[in-house]
Every structure is written in structure tokens, then in C-alpha cells.
Scaffold this motif. Structure first.
Motif, PDB file in Angstrom:
ATOM      1  N   THR A   1       0.739  -1.510   0.077  1.00 54.89           N
ATOM      2  CA  THR A   1      -0.050   0.254   0.393  1.00 54.89           C
ATOM      3  C   THR A   1       1.126   1.218  -0.625  1.00 54.89           C
ATOM      4  O   THR A   1       1.693   1.308   0.840  1.00 54.89           O
ATOM      5  CB  THR A   1      -1.152  -0.270   1.029  1.00 54.89           C
ATOM      6  OG1 THR A   1      -1.494  -1.008   1.350  1.00 54.89           O
ATOM      7  CG2 THR A   1      -1.704   1.278   1.246  1.00 54.89           C
ATOM      8  N   LEU A   2       0.102   2.202  -0.603  1.00 53.84           N
ATOM      9  CA  LEU A   2       0.766   3.412  -1.538  1.00 53.84           C
ATOM     10  C   LEU A   2       0.598   3.880  -0.122  1.00 53.84           C
ATOM     11  O   LEU A   2       0.280   5.324   0.280  1.00 53.84           O
ATOM     12  CB  LEU A   2       1.451   4.164  -2.103  1.00 53.84           C
ATOM     13  CG  LEU A   2       1.792   3.393  -3.547  1.00 53.84           C
ATOM     14  CD1 LEU A   2       1.095   4.229  -4.382  1.00 53.84           C
ATOM     15  CD2 LEU A   2       3.278   3.642  -3.672  1.00 53.84           C
ATOM     16  N   TRP A   3       1.215   4.464   1.870  1.00 52.76           N
ATOM     17  CA  TRP A   3       0.427   4.480   2.989  1.00 52.76           C
ATOM     18  C   TRP A   3       1.042   5.774   2.538  1.00 52.76           C
ATOM     19  O   TRP A   3       0.506   7.339   3.168  1.00 52.76           O
ATOM     20  CB  TRP A   3       2.047   4.392   3.964  1.00 52.76           C
ATOM     21  CG  TRP A   3       1.083   2.312   4.318  1.00 52.76           C
ATOM     22  CD1 TRP A   3       1.494   1.849   3.734  1.00 52.76           C
ATOM     23  CD2 TRP A   3      -0.265   2.087   4.301  1.00 52.76           C
ATOM     24  NE1 TRP A   3       2.015   0.469   4.293  1.00 52.76           N
ATOM     25  CE2 TRP A   3       0.072   0.568   4.548  1.00 52.76           C
ATOM     26  CE3 TRP A   3      -1.192   2.063   5.322  1.00 52.76           C
ATOM     27  CZ2 TRP A   3      -0.674  -0.199   5.067  1.00 52.76           C
ATOM     28  CZ3 TRP A   3      -1.980   2.247   5.915  1.00 52.76           C
ATOM     29  CH2 TRP A   3      -2.018   0.234   5.608  1.00 52.76           C
ATOM     30  N   SER A   4       2.559   6.377   1.930  1.00 56.19           N
ATOM     31  CA  SER A   4       2.868   8.122   2.267  1.00 56.19           C
ATOM     32  C   SER A   4       2.462   9.019   1.019  1.00 56.19           C
ATOM     33  O   SER A   4       2.154  10.606   0.606  1.00 56.19           O
ATOM     34  CB  SER A   4       4.615   8.181   2.421  1.00 56.19           C
ATOM     35  OG  SER A   4       4.558   7.627   1.482  1.00 56.19           O
ATOM     36  N   GLU A   5       2.107   8.048  -0.176  1.00 55.20           N
ATOM     37  CA  GLU A   5       1.310   8.523  -0.764  1.00 55.20           C
ATOM     38  C   GLU A   5      -0.185   8.395  -1.100  1.00 55.20           C
ATOM     39  O   GLU A   5      -0.777   8.918   0.363  1.00 55.20           O
ATOM     40  CB  GLU A   5       1.518   7.994  -2.622  1.00 55.20           C
ATOM     41  CG  GLU A   5       3.329   8.462  -2.496  1.00 55.20           C
ATOM     42  CD  GLU A   5       3.395   7.293  -4.081  1.00 55.20           C
ATOM     43  OE1 GLU A   5       3.202   7.402  -4.452  1.00 55.20           O
ATOM     44  OE2 GLU A   5       5.003   7.219  -3.237  1.00 55.20           O
ATOM     45  N   ASP A   6      -1.111   8.497  -2.183  1.00 55.25           N
ATOM     46  CA  ASP A   6      -2.187   8.439  -2.253  1.00 55.25           C
ATOM     47  C   ASP A   6      -2.597   7.275  -1.581  1.00 55.25           C
ATOM     48  O   ASP A   6      -4.676   6.798  -1.701  1.00 55.25           O
ATOM     49  CB  ASP A   6      -3.220   8.623  -3.616  1.00 55.25           C
ATOM     50  CG  ASP A   6      -2.429   6.782  -4.561  1.00 55.25           C
ATOM     51  OD1 ASP A   6      -2.134   6.203  -3.770  1.00 55.25           O
ATOM     52  OD2 ASP A   6      -2.849   7.205  -6.119  1.00 55.25           O
ATOM     53  N   ARG A   7      -2.350   6.279  -1.088  1.00 64.56           N
ATOM     54  CA  ARG A   7      -2.927   5.066  -0.069  1.00 64.56           C
ATOM     55  C   ARG A   7      -3.397   3.832  -0.917  1.00 64.56           C
ATOM     56  O   ARG A   7      -4.604   2.858  -0.342  1.00 64.56           O
ATOM     57  CB  ARG A   7      -3.507   5.686   1.288  1.00 64.56           C
ATOM     58  CG  ARG A   7      -3.230   5.838   2.309  1.00 64.56           C
ATOM     59  CD  ARG A   7      -3.534   6.508   3.345  1.00 64.56           C
ATOM     60  NE  ARG A   7      -2.405   7.191   3.950  1.00 64.56           N
ATOM     61  CZ  ARG A   7      -1.994   7.142   4.857  1.00 64.56           C
ATOM     62  NH1 ARG A   7      -2.874   6.298   5.869  1.00 64.56           N
ATOM     63  NH2 ARG A   7      -1.731   8.338   5.482  1.00 64.56           N
ATOM     64  N   SER A   8      -3.286   3.716  -2.185  1.00 68.67           N
ATOM     65  CA  SER A   8      -3.853   2.706  -3.090  1.00 68.67           C
ATOM     66  C   SER A   8      -2.861   1.590  -2.770  1.00 68.67           C
ATOM     67  O   SER A   8      -1.718   1.626  -2.713  1.00 68.67           O
ATOM     68  CB  SER A   8      -3.795   3.103  -4.226  1.00 68.67           C
ATOM     69  OG  SER A   8      -2.240   3.815  -4.829  1.00 68.67           O
TER      70      SER A   8
END
Ligand code: 6PG
Length: 476
Positions: A464-471
Motif C-alpha cells: 500500500t502506498l501509505w505516504s501517497e494516495d494509499r492505493s
């Protein structure tokens, strides 16, 4: 040259094993660094059988029939390497050197490989049973080359303990496997002793029984499922009164447990193999904590909080403790057997768990009636995923489970430490649980380190792209 076996290192264990061989009709060549020990043995026990007294290693080796068989009984570590080197220089290809000490199995692997290069057979043999076992029949766990067992096996089997006509000795597997198995035996010994200690502590602190009363309970237990050497000696120890003070002996002994290190080795190895031997680990840590005397003294005023009332039904709680001890013991053995399976896979030893159960039934410190049940379990299903899943043990734990929970809960509410009982129960509950909080651990790892996770509903690795858009992205 007429001795069938030579023993070098004649402290108590070495002397007793040498006497055991002699009593079984073998001619035994004796050697010790200082000849005084050899002479002391001969002066006291020459009536046991045929001994050959030797002073030098050359004389010692010359006294032996070929292939020569020499059992080393010296302190594990550098002393063993020194003796091996001296012997190897005097011996010939095909001869057999046996190390009967508590060697670290990785040392045994190294020594076996080095001696093999020189054409010598090296057998690392775990020997259990203490002084009495060494003399009257120990449990023996020899590793090393299988060919060496042809000439060595019959001697070892004849001096080993016998149970139902079966010797408590068998060829374990290649190189360091014998010492590995002995190490795990000692780990289980630690767990067993800790569990018995916790049961004893509960009797004193939760039920206010005195050592004599507790001794009687252990004596009684020793005629049931818990029948074992350690339960038997516990009863004897607890019944002992100190001659000097008239108090129970156990009350005048400092409560700081020592260790020579085999339990610690077991846990270190288990950590490397990734096997949760929680019972053994708690036992090792409990010894360490008991030995932190200054820290314990400084902590004596720490708050206990509000404690519950002690159990009113002594008979019921006594039975609860018995059940908790049995169930926790099953867990400790299950974990030990898991470690043996993992060690076997790691080193390519092809160990047979049923063999261990068979040769641990007699002679050794952990000998116990229920090892027959373990033997049967592995005979029925050599590929058991866990000993706990064998029908006999599954149902024994089903019978014990309510008692087990009551004991852990009661101990907690009374402020009595039961690390091995509690961790064994937690292990059991974790093993049963089909959903563990490890999913959260995986998500956290992915959050701070992009370590990825698997999904329950799809193949592959995800992040999960936790520090971005969480996609979510698929990474593998
Ligand atoms: C045995 C014992 C033996 C020894 C222990 C003591 O099987 O006969 O295990 O090997 O008494 O190693 O160990 P600790 O000193 O570590 O308790």
C-alpha cells in the motif's frame, strides 16, 4: 592388543561408563591425563571386570583391538579438541573416536569433517542419565558415520538402559545429529524442571502446603500419567529435611538456578531455525531471572495490586495443577520434537522422531511413562505435523484444558509467576487460532518499510502506498 574399548577422561562419568563396559564383559583400556585417577578407579573397582591400565596415549592406543574404539569423556570445549588431536595422531584409518561429552553439535560437525579427511570415524554421542545412569544404563544418542555403528553399536547398546527388551541407544544420524538431539533432550529437561517448579510454587503460594505435603502429592502423581524420573526425584527432594536446621532442605537452598549451557544452546539453535520452543525458552529465562539476585532484592517492594482469594477447594486445584503440568509438558515435548524435525531438515540428517521417543524411555533424565505414547504416536504417523495433534495427546489436552486455564488464570490473579504454564497455554491457543494478529504486523511492516504483504484473496505480493494516495500496488 586386547581391549574392545578404551575410555579416556576418568572423572565420575568416565569412570562409571568404563565400569559399565567392564561389568558387561568387555575388556576396557583406561587412560587419564593424570594416572592417579586411573589408579583410584582400579583400586576401588577392579572387581567389576577386565581393565587395562595405561599411562600414555601411545600405550592406550596400543592396548586396543582394531578397529580401535576410544570413548572420550572430558569437559566439552577445548579439552576435547586437545584429546582428539593426541588420539588421532596415534590412531589409524578406520579407527573410531567417540565424544561422549555434552559437546555443541556444530563443534561435532566440524570435528567429524576434519577426522573424516584423515580416514578416522568420529562419533559425537549424547549420553544422558547422570552418574547413576553412566554406571547402570544411560540413554545414548550416537551420531557419526553409519558404518562406525556396525562395530560400535553392539557395545553401546549392551551398556545402555533397556526398556521392554529394547536398548535406549540407536544410531541417530550423521555427524552432529547425536549431540543435537542430546541438546534438545537437555532443553526439554529444562522445561520439564521449570514446569515441575511452577507446580511446586503453586502448591506453596496458592494452597499453603508444606514441602512434605507436596512431596506426598508428587509421589502419588508418580504412579499415574506423570510417572517420570524428574517427578520421582522431586518427591524425594521435597521430603528431605536439612540435618543442620531441621527445616525442609529446599528451604535452605539459595533460589538462584545455575546452568552449564545446554538449555541456552537449545534456544539459540531454535531461534536460528525459527522454531518456537517457548517452554524451553521460558525455562532458560526463569533460571536467568532467579539468578539476578541484586535486581530481585531491589524489586522486593514492587506493587502486587489487589490479589484474589486463594482457591478454597484444595483437592480440585491440586487436580488442576496436575492437568496443567501434563498439558504443558506435552507442549514442551511437541516443541522439542519440532526443533528436531527442523534441525534434521536444515542439516539433511533424516532423523526419525520415533527413535528419540524410544531411546528416551529409559536411562535419561527426561525418562517418563508418556514417552511410550510419543513413540506410539510417531509409529502411527511418522509425519505428524505436531505431537499435539496425535489423537492420544489431543484428547489428553481436551481433558486438561479447563484445568490448565484455571491454573494460569488463578496464578495470575494471585501474583504467582507461571511463565512456562502460561506460555505453553498461549502457544496452544495460538496454534489453534486460524486468524492471528500477524496480519497487523505485516501491515505495519509494509507501512514503515514497504516490506509488502500477501492477500487472502489473491496471489502475489502487495504494497500500500501509505505516504501517497494509499492505493495498493502489486509488487510480485
Ligand atoms: C543428562 C543431563 C546432564 C547434565 C545437565 C545439567 O542428560 O544426564 O542433562 O547432561 O546434568 O547438562 O545441565 P545444567 O547444568 O545446564 O542444568
Amino acid at each position: 592388543a586386547r581391549a574392545q574399548i578404551g575410555v579416556t577422561g576418568l572423572a565420575v562419568m568416565g569412570s562409571n561408563i568404563a565400569r559399565n563396559f567392564a561389568k558387561h564383559g568387555y575388556t576396557v583400556a583406561l587412560h587419564n591425563r593424570s594416572v592417579a585417577k586411573t589408579d583410584a578407579l582400579l583400586a576401588a573397582h577392579s572387581g567389576d571386570g577386565e581393565f587395562i591400565r595405561t599411562e600414555t596415549v601411545t600405550e592406550f592406543v596400543a592396548a586396543l583391538e582394531k578397529p580401535r574404539r576410544v570413548l572420550i569423556m572430558v569437559k566439552a570445549g577445548d579439552a576435547t579438541d586437545a584429546v582428539i588431536e593426541e588420539l588421532a595422531a596415534a590412531m589409524e584409518p578406520g579407527d573410531i573416536i567417540i565424544d561422549g561429552g555434552n559437546a555443541l553439535y556444530t563443534d561435532t560437525i566440524r570435528r567429524e569433517a576434519a577426522l573424516r579427511e584423515r580416514g578416522l570415524n568420529f562419533v559425537g554421542a549424547g549420553i544422558s542419565g547422570g552418574e547413576e545412569g553412566a554406571l547402570n544404563g544411560p540413554s545414548i544418542m550416537p551420531g557419526g558415520p553409519v558404518e562406525s555403528y556396525e562395530s560400535l553399536g553392539p557395545l553401546l547398546e549392551s551398556i545402555a538402559a533397556q526398556v521392554d527388551g529394547t536398548p535406549c541407544c540407536t544410531h541417530i544420524g550423521p555427524d552432529g545429529s547425536g549431540h543435537f538431539v542430546k541438546m534438545v533432550h537437555n532443553g526439554i529437561e529444562y522445561a520439564d524442571m521449570q514446569l515441575i517448579g511452577e507446580a511446586y510454587h503453586l502448591f506453596r503460594a496458592a494452597l499453603d502446603l508444606d514441602p512434605k505435603q507436596i512431596a506426598d502429592i508428587f509421589t502419588q502423581w508418580n504412579s499415574g500419567d506423570l510417572e517420570s524420573y524428574l517427578v520421582e526425584i522431586t518427591a524425594e527432594v521435597l521430603g528431605r529435611v536439612d540435618a543442620k536446621t531441621g527445616k525442609p532442605l529446599v528451604d535452605v537452598i539459595v533460589d538462584a538456578a545455575e546452568q552449564k549451557g545446554t538449555g541456552r544452546w537449545t534456544v539459540k539453535s531454535a531461534l536460528d531455525l525459527g522454531i518456537p520452543v517457548t517452554g524451553i525458552a521460558e525455562a532458560v529465562f526463569a533460571r536467568a531471572l532467579s539468578g539476578s539476585r541484586a535486581q530481585r532484592a531491589a524489586a522486593k517492594d514492587l506493587a502486587a495490586g489487589e490479589l484474589a482469594a486463594k482457591p478454597a477447594d484444595i483437592a480440585q486445584f491440586t487436580e488442576d495443577i496436575r492437568q496443567a503440568l501434563y498439558a504443558s509438558k506435552v507442549v514442551a515435548y511437541a516443541q522439542g520434537f519440532d526443533q528436531i524435525a527442523a534441525g534434521s531438515a536444515e542439516y539433511g540428517w533424516d532423523l526419525k522422531p520415533g527413535d528419540m521417543a524410544t531411546i528416551w524411555r529409559g536411562g535419561c533424565i527426561i525418562r517418563a511413562r508418556f514417552l511410550n505414547r510419543i513413540k506410539e504416536a510417531y509409529e502411527t504417523d511418522p509425519a505428524l505435523p505436531s505431537l499435539i495433534l496425535a489423537p492420544y495427546f489431543r484428547s489428553a489436552i481436551e481433558t486438561a484444558i479447563d484445568s490448565w486455564r484455571r491454573v494460569v488464570a488463578t496464578a495470575t490473579l494471585l501474583g504467582i509467576p507461571v511463565p512456562a504454564f502460561a506460555s505453553s497455554l498461549s502457544y496452544y491457543d495460538a496454534l489453534r487460532a486460524q486468524r492471528l494478529p500477524a496480519a497487523l504486523t505485516q501491515a505495519q511492516r509494509d507501512f514503515f518499510g514497504a516490506h509488502t504483504y500477501e492477500r487472502v484473496d489473491a496471489e502475489g505480493k502487495y504494497h500500500t502506498l501509505w505516504s501517497e494516495d494509499r492505493s495498493e500496488v502489486r509488487t510480485g
